[in-house]
Design a protein around this motif. Structure first.
Motif, mmCIF file in Angstrom:
data_model
loop_
_atom_site.group_PDB
_atom_site.id
_atom_site.type_symbol
_atom_site.label_atom_id
_atom_site.label_comp_id
_atom_site.label_asym_id
_atom_site.label_seq_id
_atom_site.Cartn_x
_atom_site.Cartn_y
_atom_site.Cartn_z
ATOM 1 N N ARG A 160 0.856 -1.208 0.000
ATOM 2 C CA ARG A 160 0.000 0.000 0.000
ATOM 3 C C ARG A 160 0.885 1.248 0.000
ATOM 4 N N THR A 163 2.569 1.859 -3.343
ATOM 5 C CA THR A 163 1.671 2.247 -4.446
ATOM 6 C C THR A 163 0.865 3.497 -4.085
ATOM 7 N N ASP A 164 1.341 4.247 -3.101
ATOM 8 C CA ASP A 164 0.637 5.449 -2.646
ATOM 9 C C ASP A 164 1.042 6.647 -3.526
ATOM 10 N N VAL A 165 0.179 6.985 -4.473
ATOM 11 C CA VAL A 165 0.513 8.055 -5.437
ATOM 12 C C VAL A 165 0.571 9.417 -4.736
ATOM 13 N N ALA A 276 3.487 3.857 -9.413
ATOM 14 C CA ALA A 276 3.140 4.997 -8.538
ATOM 15 C C ALA A 276 4.010 6.201 -8.901
ATOM 16 N N HIS A 324 -3.049 -4.089 -5.840
ATOM 17 C CA HIS A 324 -2.713 -2.712 -5.437
ATOM 18 C C HIS A 324 -2.511 -1.807 -6.657
ATOM 19 N N ARG A 327 -5.961 -0.895 -7.897
ATOM 20 C CA ARG A 327 -6.529 0.155 -7.031
ATOM 21 C C ARG A 327 -5.932 1.510 -7.396
ATOM 22 N N LEU A 328 -4.606 1.514 -7.622
ATOM 23 C CA LEU A 328 -3.916 2.762 -7.989
ATOM 24 C C LEU A 328 -4.483 3.315 -9.310
ATOM 25 N N GLU A 332 -6.664 6.802 -10.183
ATOM 26 C CA GLU A 332 -6.225 7.794 -11.183
ATOM 27 C C GLU A 332 -7.227 7.911 -12.325
#
Ligand SMILES: [Zn+2]
Length: 385
Positions: A160, A163-165, A276, A324, A327-328, A332
């Motif tokens: 998580r 992959t946290d933009v 990310a 993940h 989800r990312l 977006e």
């Protein structure tokens, strides 16, 4: 050619060499030539070898930016670890991976020697760089220390975070703020060294200008080094003082010092998954293409998709990375399922394509000559596969 001209030619060659940066094969590199918006870096085949790729940053002002992200060849699951990563979004062949497997109970001491990650005294995996080896070793040691019942949640947390933009964008903004002065001073140094000094020497003669030129160069070099030290300490607070001192020592020569901003940005996004980082660095279309290539590779990895042993661990990790990244992409505004759909043909005669690299074929079935994967039917323009 006069002595002064020869000296300048040597300086120029030295500077152009300093514009080169090395990325391990399989690493994702992004660069911008002028503005903030980056694009995935390409390379000439002559600069591509087995250990890595040599690329060149923009040598002209405003120097641009370069970023390299290289995930380690490592898969993790609640059961254990495997020195194998099926991801390889680039062209085959994939890098060699040891495929060694260890259950968590068998993991004792974790250490690094140069690029090798050692577990229980034996080499478990060979990373692309010392820094990558240190990160992989730290992650293994951290997860080993976690209670077995909480290990799955800890792996998910790590994914998580990677992959946290939002965090990737914040990191980028912090680097732009911390590196702004250095970037300005580096550009100034470039103008001074390659334009102002030779021009004043030509107009007024070396005997008149050498002392003020040398004094200006020394003041600017000192200001650059002090700014580099401060910016590096702000962006890499956990970096060792010795490493920072070495960086300063390497930057003592003015041609190297002009490229000092690269030393701030090159490893900046290493803690993030390349997708990310791409979301933070690329424009929308380039990001979508990059995400699509990565997701297609994850869904259709190059054979062998898993090693002989530890296949369950690799498959579990691949599934979680895919979750993940999906989800990312959705966050977006991109539907990951759409990125994986069979495309409509670019060539009107094509009947099938490779699900991974999208090369089109005039065959109903067969295998991709590059990826060795079974071909899939193309969609007709009516939308049917
Ligand atoms: Zn292919």
């Amino acid at each position: 050619m006069s002595e002064g001209e020869t000296l300048y030619l040597i300086l120029l060659v030295f500077y152009l060499l300093e514009c080169g940066y090395f990325a391990p094969r399989g690493a994702s590199a992004f660069h911008s030539a002028f503005g903030k918006r980056c694009r995935p870096a390409t390379s000439l085949p002559i600069f591509e070898g087995r250990p890595g790729v040599l690329r060149f940053a923009n040598p002209l002002p405003p120097l641009g930016r370069v970023y390299v992200i290289s995930p380690p060849p490592l898969s993790l699951s609640p059961e254990g670890i495997v020195a194998f990563d099926p991801a390889w979004p680039g062209l085959p062949p994939r890098r060699e991976q040891s495929g060694k497997v260890l259950p968590w109970e068998a993991i004792g001491e974790v250490a690094t020697v140069d690029r090798a990650v050692l577990i229980n005294g034996g080499e478990f995996l060979r990373a692309d760089s010392r820094e990558q080896a240190a990160r992989a070793a730290a992650e293994i040691a951290f997860l080993k220390a976690v209670a077995p019942a909480k290990r799955e949640a800890a792996i998910e947390n790590n994914l998580r975070r990677r992959t946290d933009v939002k965090a990737a964008r914040e990191r980028l903004a912090a680097s732009e703020k911390a590196g702004a002065n250095l970037s300005f001073l580096s550009n100034l140094l470039l103008w001074l060294l390659f334009l102002v000094i030779p021009l004043t020497a030509h107009l007024y003669g070396v005997t008149v200008m050498w002392l003020p030129a040398l004094a200006t160069l020394l003041v600017l070099t000192a200001a650059n080094l002090a700014t580099l030290w401060r910016a590096h300490r702000r962006l890499y607070p956990n970096g060792r003082t010795g490493q920072r001192g070495l960086l300063l020592l390497r930057s003592l020569a003015p041609p190297a010092l002009i490229r000092a901003p690269d030393s701030l940005t090159l490893p900046l996004m290493e803690d993030f998954h390349p997708v990310a980082a791409a979301a933070a660095l690329l424009d929308r279309d380039a990001f979508e293409e990059f995400a699509a290539t990565t997701l297609r590779d994850l869904a259709h990895p190059l054979p062998p998709a898993t090693p002989k042993e530890g296949a369950g661990i690799v498959a579990w990790y691949g599934d979680r990375v895919g979750h993940h990244l999906g989800r990312l992409a959705r966050a977006e505004g991109i539907d990951p399922a759409r990125l994986l759909e069979a495309p409509t043909p670019r060539d009107g005669k094509a009947l099938s394509c490779c699900p991974r690299c999208r090369a089109e074929y005039l065959l109903f079935d067969g295998r991709c000559s590059d990826c060795d994967l079974p071909l899939v039917p193309l969609r007709t323009h009516g939308g049917e596969a």
